[in-house]
Design an enzyme around this catalytic site. Structure first.
Site, short mmCIF file in Angstrom:
data_model
loop_
_atom_site.label_atom_id
_atom_site.label_comp_id
_atom_site.label_asym_id
_atom_site.label_seq_id
_atom_site.Cartn_x
_atom_site.Cartn_y
_atom_site.Cartn_z
N SER A 139 36.87 21.18 16.18
CA SER A 139 36.98 20.53 14.87
C SER A 139 36.97 21.61 13.80
O SER A 139 36.40 22.69 14.00
CB SER A 139 35.80 19.59 14.65
OG SER A 139 35.73 19.14 13.30
N TYR A 152 27.05 17.10 15.51
CA TYR A 152 28.50 17.11 15.72
C TYR A 152 29.07 18.49 15.42
O TYR A 152 29.82 19.06 16.22
CB TYR A 152 29.17 16.06 14.84
CG TYR A 152 30.67 16.00 14.99
CD1 TYR A 152 31.26 15.20 15.96
CD2 TYR A 152 31.50 16.75 14.17
CE1 TYR A 152 32.63 15.14 16.10
CE2 TYR A 152 32.89 16.71 14.31
CZ TYR A 152 33.44 15.91 15.28
OH TYR A 152 34.80 15.87 15.44
#
Length: 254
Positions: A139, A152
């Protein structure tokens, strides 16, 4: 990675980026197997998209990964691409003892141990193929963090370094490691993200990903234009400004 002619397994592909990518790869002439936890939804997707194969898998469950890998390799012995797509994104409040631990543990189980176990289940087979690819999914937040999703961010940073390390270990074999680095994309990853004007439209993201894979066959990362500010913020000397920007304007970013 060739853009067509592959047999591809994408767990976590019943919605969002995983499903959109699976359908686009199928259109391009690949045999695609998608995985997910809900058997009914998998059956529905198979009926709606003839030729799409499915397998039930829970990437947070080691036994489920083992069973699914056995099924995929039995039914598709020519498998040559694994896309370790499954992941979750949850907000956490680390300022209170009860505000984060369970969510953090679940995030690590799914986002980090899941891909590790998936790769472990398939890497031996992939090494027997003449041209194989492991696609990991990190990400932009692996490089520039969002305050509300600490675990995350951390798991995606770990996926990045894992990808780099696997590439070193698999050098000289037939297996390439390609890291997909999404920006914020309009999916249901977080509540409200599908309507987030700062997020990239899903189909635009998938089309740019496909174009980059096709035109940059030697690349080790797939970096769409929207993720570049996050990916290179520190290298460009604008890390603090970029952190401030995404945490002010994009509280539900990816």
């Amino acid at each position: 990675m060739n853009i067509s002619g592959n047999t591809v397994f994408i767990p976590g592909a019943t919605s969002g980026i995983g499903l959109a990518l699976a359908l686009r790869l199928q259109e391009l002439g690949n045999t695609v197997v998608i995985g997910g936890r809900r058997t009914g939804l998998l059956e529905q997707l198979a009926a709606e998209h003839p030729g799409l194969s499915t397998v039930t898998i829970d990437t947070a469950d080691p036994g489920s990964i083992t069973r699914a890998a056995q099924q995929v390799l039995t039914e598709h012995p020519d498998l040559d691409v694994l896309v370790a797509m499954a992941g979750i994104m949850r907000t956490e409040d680390w300022t209170t003892p009860e505000g984060f631990l369970a969510t953090a543990e679940e995030t690590v189980q799914t986002n980090l141990l899941g891909p590790i176990r998936l790769i472990a289940a398939f890497v031996e087979h992939l090494r027997t193929r003449p041209d194989a690819t492991i696609v990991t999914v990190s990400s932009g937040l692996a490089y520039t963090p969002l305050a509300v999703t600490p675990s995350y961010n951390a798991t995606k940073a770990a996926i990045h370094v894992l990808s780099e390390s696997l590439r070193l270990q698999l050098a000289g074999t037939s297996v390439r490691v390609l890291e997909l680095v999404p920006p914020s994309v309009r999916t249901a990853l977080l509540p409200g993200q599908e309507e987030n004007e700062h997020a990239m439209p899903l189909q635009d993201f998938v089309e740019e990903v496909v174009t980059l894979i096709e035109t940059q066959p030697e690349a080790t990362q797939v970096l769409v234009e929207n993720v570049l500010p996050l990916r290179w913020s520190e290298a460009r000397g604008v890390y603090a400004e970029t952190v401030a920007m995404i945490n002010q304007t994009d509280p539900h970013g990816r």
